[in-house]
Design an enzyme around this catalytic site. Structure first.
Site, PDB file in Angstrom:
ATOM      1  N   LYS A  59    -148.999  -9.359 -62.376  1.00 25.32           N
ATOM      2  CA  LYS A  59    -148.481 -10.374 -63.300  1.00 25.32           C
ATOM      3  C   LYS A  59    -147.107 -10.011 -63.865  1.00 25.32           C
ATOM      4  O   LYS A  59    -146.294 -10.910 -64.104  1.00 25.32           O
ATOM      5  CB  LYS A  59    -149.472 -10.676 -64.418  1.00 25.32           C
ATOM      6  CG  LYS A  59    -149.934  -9.525 -65.270  1.00 25.32           C
ATOM      7  CD  LYS A  59    -150.993  -9.992 -66.278  1.00 25.32           C
ATOM      8  CE  LYS A  59    -151.506  -8.829 -67.129  1.00 25.32           C
ATOM      9  NZ  LYS A  59    -152.313  -7.880 -66.328  1.00 25.32           N
ATOM     10  N   ASN A  91    -146.638 -10.286 -72.685  1.00 25.25           N
ATOM     11  CA  ASN A  91    -146.999  -8.902 -72.401  1.00 25.25           C
ATOM     12  C   ASN A  91    -145.852  -8.131 -71.743  1.00 25.25           C
ATOM     13  O   ASN A  91    -146.049  -7.028 -71.258  1.00 25.25           O
ATOM     14  CB  ASN A  91    -148.236  -8.875 -71.482  1.00 25.25           C
ATOM     15  CG  ASN A  91    -148.990  -7.576 -71.561  1.00 25.25           C
ATOM     16  OD1 ASN A  91    -149.207  -7.033 -72.638  1.00 25.25           O
ATOM     17  ND2 ASN A  91    -149.407  -7.054 -70.406  1.00 25.25           N
ATOM     18  N   HIS A 135    -160.719  -3.305 -67.624  1.00 27.71           N
ATOM     19  CA  HIS A 135    -160.923  -3.526 -69.065  1.00 27.71           C
ATOM     20  C   HIS A 135    -162.364  -3.919 -69.405  1.00 27.71           C
ATOM     21  O   HIS A 135    -162.597  -4.642 -70.379  1.00 27.71           O
ATOM     22  CB  HIS A 135    -159.976  -4.623 -69.579  1.00 27.71           C
ATOM     23  CG  HIS A 135    -158.536  -4.392 -69.261  1.00 27.71           C
ATOM     24  ND1 HIS A 135    -157.879  -3.219 -69.593  1.00 27.71           N
ATOM     25  CD2 HIS A 135    -157.619  -5.172 -68.625  1.00 27.71           C
ATOM     26  CE1 HIS A 135    -156.617  -3.308 -69.192  1.00 27.71           C
ATOM     27  NE2 HIS A 135    -156.445  -4.463 -68.593  1.00 27.71           N
TER      28      HIS A 135
END
Length: 465
Positions: free
Chosen positions: A155, A178, A224
């Site tokens: 990403k 981010n 995660h």
């Protein structure tokens, strides 16, 4: 900075005062909001208090911002005629949050474990992040569009590539989320601009109303999982990016994994997106004119970027110019140097095996440096690229584990440190080979973060002379 009249006179709490948290506090204050700010790190609180435009102001109790900020309940002066808000430092866990408009938390706060989550819910206060505040501010910004990009891997590269192509096409654009600078800390775009946001699952969790004109999902692989109720919970977080879209906006979804393919089917059936573009794996593309976009994973990243830019109405000539001139990202397949015919590549951002796997497919003969803090005890995700590896060099905490996993598959050296691995790989490599740092691990055993690890790799290569 980005401000909004919608926040004037409302009360917000902000937990976490690093870059995005500090930018959030300033944006809220400039908009006339009351802010309760906190970070367990005293230096972060003091840094905020000393930052312009707060520097030099007096605090309640006679404490000035030139002194260390300690304790709690230190109010900012009354609002000025320009409409500055009120600021106090206090731990929101000790405060009654009833009536607050939002509890703004850093994406790094684990909502499934941190007590701030139940505390805010008991007070009926929504848990939000700076991206949600940006979404709330959009109605008062000059007419614009937003591209949101998420996915487990790729990403950052795709976000930066889309931003670069838009910039190459001469369209005003901002990069945030981010990656890059906090979005609230940047100047608003003029009319016709495009905000390009990289969005982690954590940021999506803290967002309720971000309606992306173009939403992109690259892939979903296990990651995660300590923050979610299993893999399904993690995938559901990514899917929310499309659930927030208005009908008629564009969705671009990679379908190389089952979870993403399922989301693509659901979005298509929902009728929300005007156009659902599915990016299939294994598409053969001529990447020879894109030096910073090598390997099959970057072919997929490029396809997603092309689709996003076409959805924005950018012509193919401008897209091609952007692909050719894209410089790449630091620490992500970054070409450091070529010495004696050997290419040195910094892929320090590859912190899990799934992220490393595409890098192993990018070059025919690789001296692979890997190791650090392992997120898994398996390297099976990297197996398709094993045939490209001439020799592996393991480092850090996972060095022994990874050496054991790779023995019998390829020659392995337990180098221990990154510097030793670089020296050994350089000694063994021959012209045409690539020395690739793609650790498949977190960096915290030997480095502050993956950036520090990548910088150390560069220094070690430069030290070869």
């Amino acid at each position: 900075m980005i401000t909004s009249p919608v926040w004037r006179g409302k009360r917000f709490a902000v937990l976490g005062l690093a870059r995005s948290g500090a930018a959030t506090v300033h944006a809220l204050l400039a908009s006339g909001a009351e802010v309760l700010a906190w970070d367990s790190n005293e230096a972060a609180r003091e840094s905020l208090a000393k930052a312009p435009p707060l520097q030099g102001r007096r605090w309640g109790g006679g404490l000035s911002t030139s002194e260390p900020v300690r304790g709690s309940a230190m109010p900012h002066p009354n609002p000025s005629p320009e409409g500055e808000g009120l600021l106090e430092f206090a731990d929101p866990l000790t405060a009654d949050l009833t009536g607050f408009a939002g509890m703004v938390v850093s994406p790094g706060v684990p909502l499934n474990r941190h007590p701030i989550a139940p505390h805010a819910r008991r007070a009926g206060v929504p848990l939000i992040g700076d991206i949600e505040l940006f979404a709330q501010a959009r109605a008062d910004l000059p007419a614009h569009r937003v591209v949101g990009i998420t996915g487990t891997n790729g990403k950052s590269t795709t976000t930066a590539l889309i931003h670069h192509i838009i910039e190459t096409a001469g369209i005003p654009t901002r990069l945030g989320g981010n990656i890059g600078l906090p979005i609230l800390g940047q100047e608003p775009l003029p009319e016709g601009g495009v905000y390009v946001l990289e969005l982690s699952s954590y940021q999506i969790d803290l967002t309720q109303s971000l309606d992306c004109d173009v939403a992109v999902l690259l892939n979903i692989t296990p990651d995660h999982l300590d923050r979610y109720d299993g893999f399904e919970g993690y995938a559901a977080s990514k899917a929310r990016l499309f659930a927030m879209q208005s009908k008629g906006h564009a969705a671009i979804i990679g379908i190389g994994d089952a979870a993403s393919a399922t989301i693509a089917r659901r979005v298509a059936l929902s009728g929300r997106a005007e156009d659902v573009t599915k990016i299939a794996p294994g598409v053969c593309m001529d990447q020879s004119r894109w030096p910073a976009l090598q390997g099959p994973h970057n072919a997929q990243n490029a396809l997603a970027a092309i689709a996003a830019c076409e959805a924005l109405g950018i012509d193919r000539a401008a897209i091609d110019r952007g692909l050719e001139s894209f410089p790449g990202l630091p620490h992500r397949m970054e070409r450091i140097a070529t010495r004696n015919g050997v290419l040195f590549v910094n892929d320090s951002k590859a912190t899990n095996p799934e992220s490393t796997a595409p890098a192993l497919a990018a070059y025919p003969r690789i001296h692979w440096i890997l190791g650090g803090v392992a997120k898994t005890d398996s390297l099976e995700a990297c197996r398709p690229g094993f045939g490209h590896v001439v020799r592996a060099y393991t480092i850090g905490e996972a060095g022994l584990l990874f050496a054991g996993l790779l023995e019998g598959e390829m020659p392995v050296e337990q180098s221990g440190t990154l510097e030793a691995a670089v020296r050994a790989a350089a000694a063994n490599a021959r012209p045409g080979d690539a020395v690739l740092l793609s650790p498949a691990c977190a960096s915290f055993d030997q480095f502050r973060d993956f950036e520090a690890r990548g910088d150390a790799f560069r220094a070690a290569v430069e030290a070869l002379g």
